[in-house]
Design a protein around this motif. Structure first.
Motif, PDB file in Angstrom:
ATOM      1  N   SER A 168       0.833  -1.213   0.000  1.00 59.70           N
ATOM      2  CA  SER A 168       0.000   0.000   0.000  1.00 59.70           C
ATOM      3  C   SER A 168       0.865   1.259   0.000  1.00 59.70           C
ATOM      4  CB  SER A 168      -0.927   0.014   1.222  1.00 59.70           C
ATOM      5  OG  SER A 168      -1.822  -1.073   1.192  1.00 59.70           O
ATOM      6  N   ILE A 172       0.908   4.047  -2.906  1.00 58.41           N
ATOM      7  CA  ILE A 172       0.603   5.441  -2.550  1.00 58.41           C
ATOM      8  C   ILE A 172       1.761   6.350  -2.930  1.00 58.41           C
ATOM      9  CG2 ILE A 172       0.244   7.023  -0.619  1.00 58.41           C
ATOM     10  CD1 ILE A 172      -1.331   4.756   0.761  1.00 58.41           C
ATOM     11  N   LEU A 176       1.266   9.449  -5.303  1.00 64.12           N
ATOM     12  CA  LEU A 176       1.348  10.799  -4.737  1.00 64.12           C
ATOM     13  C   LEU A 176       2.700  11.464  -4.966  1.00 64.12           C
ATOM     14  CD1 LEU A 176      -0.516  10.283  -1.334  1.00 64.12           C
ATOM     15  CD2 LEU A 176      -1.436  11.047  -3.529  1.00 64.12           C
TER      16      LEU A 176
END
Length: 231
Positions: A168, A172, A176
């Protein structure tokens, strides 16, 4: 993701080795190993808090995180659901709770809440640097041997949590890019260090704390820091 797969593999190998050793370990040795793990967890937790709290730009955020996260976790009753799930695969202890559940809770915190486990996937995603993850994998492999020698091969289930956690973070970080910053990691590590310390207190039978019900606390600092830095 290469580093994460290595990390998961080391936990599985360590769990197998530790469970094999468990067969020949007397109860007295299991007890001393559990106490050793409790001391290790407390030391790791205190070290995380002491190292990162001076760097915090939001001194009271960890208090808010634990309070809000604890209320959410208690409302969801995460610990009860986790005990019920793990209890299907292990024998309950004298207090009616699963020994494996306690071991998994401790293992997951030790594996997931640490600079290497958080920074590793970020470094891998942004710079294709797997050094942190390979180092973390070796450390987790050794830790899993000790944990599995006490709680059994069921500790291998912690590998699933590690895969989801690091996977995860990796995804991410890819999505991002520059949005993940040092402040988020600092605040997350402080809260995580407190949870690891709480886990150590439980292993040493000093104070049983519903650590799993406090897990939502880990989400709060990320959300709060992200929102504050938007303004």
């Amino acid at each position: 993701m290469i580093g994460t797969f290595f990390n998961v593999a080391m936990i599985l190998v360590g769990s197998f080795a530790g469970s094999y050793f468990k067969k020949g370990i007397k109860p007295a040795y299991n007890e001393i190993l559990t106490q050793a793990l409790g001391l290790v967890a407390m030391a790791v937790g205190i070290n995380a808090v002491v190292q990162h709290m001076p760097k915090s730009h939001y001194p009271v955020l960890f208090i808010v995180s634990l309070a809000v996260g604890g209320v959410i976790g208690q409302w969801l009753d995460l610990e009860k659901h986790f005990d019920n799930l793990v209890g299907k695969f292990s024998k309950p202890s004298a207090d009616g709770k699963s020994n494996l559940a306690e071991g998994l809770a401790t293992g997951i915190l030790l594996y997931c809440i640490g600079s290497l486990s958080i920074l590793g996937p970020i470094q891998a995603a942004l710079n294709k640097d797997y050094t942190f993850l390979f180092t973390n994998g070796m450390l987790d492999g050794i830790t899993s041997i000790v944990l599995a020698s006490t709680f059994g091969f069921g500790m291998a289930f912690a590998a699933v949590a590690v895969f989801c956690w690091q996977g995860s973070i990796y995804l991410i970080a890819m999505l991002l890019q520059n949005s993940i910053n040092a402040d988020m990691i600092t605040e997350l590590t402080v809260v995580g260090g407190i949870l690891i310390l709480a886990s150590g207190l439980g292993l040493l039978n000093i104070k049983k704390i519903k650590v799993l019900n406090l897990l939502p606390s880990l989400v709060v600092p990320i959300v709060v820091v992200g929102v504050l830095q938007m303004f």
